[in-house]
Design an enzyme around this catalytic site. Structure first.
Site, short mmCIF file in Angstrom:
data_model
loop_
_atom_site.label_atom_id
_atom_site.label_comp_id
_atom_site.label_asym_id
_atom_site.label_seq_id
_atom_site.Cartn_x
_atom_site.Cartn_y
_atom_site.Cartn_z
N HIS A 295 44.46 42.84 45.60
CA HIS A 295 43.51 43.93 45.79
C HIS A 295 43.77 44.72 47.07
O HIS A 295 43.06 45.68 47.36
CB HIS A 295 42.08 43.39 45.78
CG HIS A 295 41.70 42.78 44.47
ND1 HIS A 295 41.96 41.46 44.17
CD2 HIS A 295 41.13 43.31 43.37
CE1 HIS A 295 41.54 41.20 42.95
NE2 HIS A 295 41.03 42.31 42.44
N LYS B 201 31.55 36.58 44.21
CA LYS B 201 30.56 37.07 43.27
C LYS B 201 29.19 37.14 43.93
O LYS B 201 28.82 36.27 44.71
CB LYS B 201 30.50 36.15 42.05
CG LYS B 201 31.77 36.12 41.23
CD LYS B 201 32.01 37.44 40.55
CE LYS B 201 33.25 37.34 39.66
NZ LYS B 201 33.51 38.61 38.96
N GLU C 273 30.97 32.25 37.90
CA GLU C 273 29.94 33.21 38.25
C GLU C 273 28.71 33.10 37.36
O GLU C 273 27.61 33.47 37.75
CB GLU C 273 30.47 34.63 38.19
CG GLU C 273 30.55 35.19 36.78
CD GLU C 273 31.09 36.60 36.77
OE1 GLU C 273 30.64 37.39 35.94
OE2 GLU C 273 31.97 36.91 37.58
N CYS D 227 45.62 37.55 40.99
CA CYS D 227 44.91 38.19 39.88
C CYS D 227 45.85 39.17 39.20
O CYS D 227 47.03 39.28 39.57
CB CYS D 227 43.64 38.90 40.40
SG CYS D 227 42.31 39.01 39.18
N GLY E 15 48.85 38.65 34.28
CA GLY E 15 48.78 39.28 32.97
C GLY E 15 49.03 40.77 32.94
O GLY E 15 49.86 41.26 32.19
N SER E 16 48.31 41.53 33.76
CA SER E 16 48.40 42.98 33.66
C SER E 16 49.36 43.55 34.69
O SER E 16 49.53 43.00 35.78
CB SER E 16 47.01 43.61 33.85
OG SER E 16 46.48 43.23 35.10
#
Length: 747
Positions: free
Chosen positions: A683, A112, A594, A715, A421-422
């Protein structure tokens, strides 16, 4: 009479309709070549410069426009290239490979950018030999000159750049010293190009770490003053206060200070007659991080106060406008709310209004903005009362007892596997959602499509062999925007995009009024997914701290009150999921770290408030209901005790890009709750090997009890292609099954 000037620190890169993002992604997909990429980006950059110049700025920033990230640009500018990518020409492909990884090598870490929702690529020194590669920056400067736009160069300063870097055998002081000749050469070249001044961003000086860098900062800027005295260097700080008694003595042309997020300290220091008479003040008086219109009269009064102590003032935003949307020109918003909004171009208009008022005694624009602000301020958006004290903020029993009850209910194997999750938001998913929103597809057809996607991915998870499933979140555009669309008190824009990292853009909702829950938000899809399998399916929610930090929050009431309003709304959804029979509920808080204030004096209260809000949202469930949470891309050492205080049954944390650095944080605490450390980087398009995943797991198990450990990606998987997801998760499950077999043989 003093003449007021205006300037900007940085501008949104995305362009109108996110054309920047779309162009870059076309290149990644091999739809356009490199020449077309740079031709189209040059058009976007040109448009950005001309838009800014149209607001009568005395100087427009050049060097803030990037193909990915300005810190990565700085790394390439000075040849700080990770060893695994060395030996290649410095070009766009190298930049993208460092940022995203490739088939052979992992990407550099994402972190971040201070306490914002922007992510930067962490520079890796390794064995790099610094040298100057200034062609890209000089091309940007020459573009502004060709447009007859008065511009200043934007360069990340040596102290901040090194402070945000990692690796290499040199000390930070040695690294900075090695860069000084290169910065000197760069400043000399920029000065020869005729830039009005050089904005040297040193936000590290507005943090608690600043004092540790005082000596080398003084050394660096004394060096520049000695070797390139004709360059007008402006040390630019933002996001917090600085120690003016230190920075005022640095031999530079000007200092940039934040007068919005400094808690009043910067003004107080100036009023104590600490401002040096030989420096220009670059005063950040317009909020560069939120979307609310300024109280223009209050800003005028601030400028008048500053004029009592400062001879030369340049008015500007408090930070780069990278953190706000481009413009609300295309938005169709309730006029009562619209009058209170100010995006990037509108903020430049506010600067122009003050400039006209002070320099020309022209109050036409000033009065118009003042009247709009007054009308908006008188809207009755705050009407509800909230009883926060009567809501449970603690689970009924300790984790050790809950864990036994949950295991008796869930029957999970050792090292349970799951995802965050996604699942992929394919073009088909996005098209169907767009068609539904624009009326081209009716509700029944759209819901049938969503159910088909859920069913397909439940079957995929069954084939892969995961232990805990998710429904995939195909009905959601973004993990915060989705909730902003359905909770009262939120405004969701159509075009309010901001950059999060790389080409990833998000559309933060705007909190303009009281937040509350009126109906189930996620129950239908989650229950449907659970009906398709005997494996547990997690309910997926976003936590109150993240929703607040990733929204543009209202500023007329305390931030903690808004956060707790959101917590009660999420609590209502948690209870609705539990009532519907969902056994595991994940309430994600990736923004908890963050949001940590830059100065330590504010940390304890922030963390106390954050933990309390999370517990308000999650503590009303039964012992048998397992609460998960997720955090990503942060340095957790400072908040490891707060993470434990959340009392989540399972927390998943990203560690893939940080190469396991987080594990060191667990040496300082006995962490006896469930935990999953992300074992591969989602990513990057590269597929991890079993060996990599096994190594990551074994490294973690040296510090974490095997009975508490979960295995997951770092993630959500929405940005990946389906074939990448299936291949990576299949590898993950295979690695875990082999580890389980080894354990069984050992037993």
């Amino acid at each position: 009479m003093m003449t007021i000037k205006t300037a900007n620190l940085g501008f949104p890169r995305l362009g109108k309709d996110r054309v920047w993002k779309k162009t870059i992604e076309q290149y990644w997909s091999n739809e356009i070549d490199n020449h077309t990429l740079n031709t189209q980006l040059n058009v976007i950059h040109k448009d950005n410069l001309q838009v800014q110049a149209s607001y009568d700025l005395d100087s427009v920033p050049v060097g803030d426009f990037s193909l990915y990230d300005h810190i990565l640009d700085t790394a390439l500018l000075f040849n700080i290239i990770p060893e695994r990518f060395s030996g290649r020409p410095i070009d766009d492909d190298l930049l993208f490979d460092i940022a995203r990884g490739n088939k052979e090598n992992v990407a550099s870490a994402l972190l971040k950018w201070f306490n914002t929702n922007y992510h930067y690529i962490v520079p890796e020194w390794d064995t790099a030999t610094p040298q100057l590669n200034a062609d890209q920056l000089l091309r940007k400067v020459k573009l502004a000159k060709s447009l007859n736009i008065q511009s200043h160069a934007v360069v990340v300063g040596p102290v901040t750049f090194v402070a945000l870097s990692k690796g290499g055998s040199q000390s930070e002081e040695e690294k900075i010293q090695s860069l000084l000749p290169l910065y000197t050469e760069l400043f000399n070249v920029l000065n020869e190009q005729g830039v009005t001044y050089i904005q040297v961003d040193e936000p590290i000086l507005a943090t608690d770490k600043a004092e540790a860098y005082y000596d080398i900062t003084k050394t660096a800027y004394t060096h520049f003053n000695t070797h390139v005295p004709e360059a007008k260097l402006v040390i630019q700080t933002y996001f917090e206060r600085v120690n003016l008694s230190f920075v005022r003595d640095l031999p530079v042309y000007g200092l940039g200070l934040d007068f919005v997020h400094d808690h009043g300290f910067n003004l107080k220091q100036i009023e104590e007659e600490q401002w040096p008479s030989d420096k220009v003040l670059y005063a950040g008086i317009i909020d560069g991080r939120n979307v609310w219109a300024s109280d223009i009269e209050e800003r005028k009064n601030l400028v008048e106060k500053l004029q009592n102590y400062v001879k030369d003032i340049v008015l500007q935003p408090s930070a780069s406008l990278l953190h706000v949307p481009l413009s609300f020109e295309q938005e169709t918003i309730d006029e009562k709310i619209r009058e209170g909004l100010s995006f990037a171009t509108e903020k430049l208009n506010e600067l122009n209004a003050l400039k006209k008022l002070f320099n020309d005694n022209d109050d036409t624009l000033y009065n118009a903005l003042k009247e709009k602000y007054i009308r908006f301020s008188n809207q009755p958006f705050k009407q509800k009362t909230f009883d926060f004290d009567s809501v449970p903020a603690q689970r009924n029993t300790p984790f050790a007892e809950r864990k036994l009850k949950q295991q008796n209910r869930l029957h999970l194997p050792e090292l349970p596997t799951t995802t965050i999750g996604s699942f992929p938001q394919t073009k088909e998913v996005r098209k169907n959602r767009a068609d539904y929103r624009k009326g081209r597809k009716d509700q029944a057809a759209y819901e049938a499509f969503i159910e088909a996607e859920i069913k397909r991915w439940i079957e995929i998870q069954e084939r892969i062999g995961l232990d805990v499933f998710v429904h995939g979140e195909f009905e959601r555009n973004d993990m915060v925007e989705f909730f902003g669309e359905q909770l009262e008190g939120f405004l969701v824009t159509q075009y309010g995009w901001v950059q999060s990292y790389g080409s990833r853009a998000v559309k933060p909702p705007v909190i303009y009024g009281d937040v509350y829950w009126t109906k189930p938000l996620t129950v239908k899809e989650t229950v449907y997914a659970q009906s398709l399998t005997d494996k547990p399916v997690k309910g997926m929610l976003t936590g109150p701290v993240t929703i607040l930090n990733w929204s543009f929050e209202r500023v007329d009431i305390p931030k903690t009150e808004v956060q707790n309003q959101i917590a009660l709304a999420i609590r209502a959804e948690v209870e609705a999921l539990e009532t519907a029979g969902i056994k595991i509920i994940q309430v994600d808080e990736p923004a908890l770290r963050e949001g940590l204030p830059l100065h330590q004096s504010y940390h304890a209260q922030y963390l106390k408030d954050a933990v309390h809000s999370f517990k308000l949202a999650t503590s009303s469930v039964k012992d048998e209901t397992q609460i998960h949470t997720h955090m990503c891309y942060s340095q957790f050492g400072k908040i490891i005790h707060a993470i434990k205080a959340l009392d989540a049954d399972v927390i998943s944390i990203e560690t893939s890009r940080s190469h396991g650095d987080l594990i060191k944080d667990f040496e300082s605490i006995t962490y006896n709750l469930g935990i999953g450390l992300g074992v591969y980087d989602i990513h990057s398009p590269r597929i991890p090997t079993e060996e990599e995943i096994t190594t990551a797991i074994n490294r973690a198990l040296k510090e974490i009890d095997r009975s508490l450990f979960w295995v997951n990606p770092d993630c959500g998987l929405k940005t990946r292609k389906e074939e990448e997801v299936v291949a990576a998760l299949t590898t993950l499950v295979s690695a875990v099954q082999k580890l389980r077999n080894i354990q069984e043989v050992a037993v």
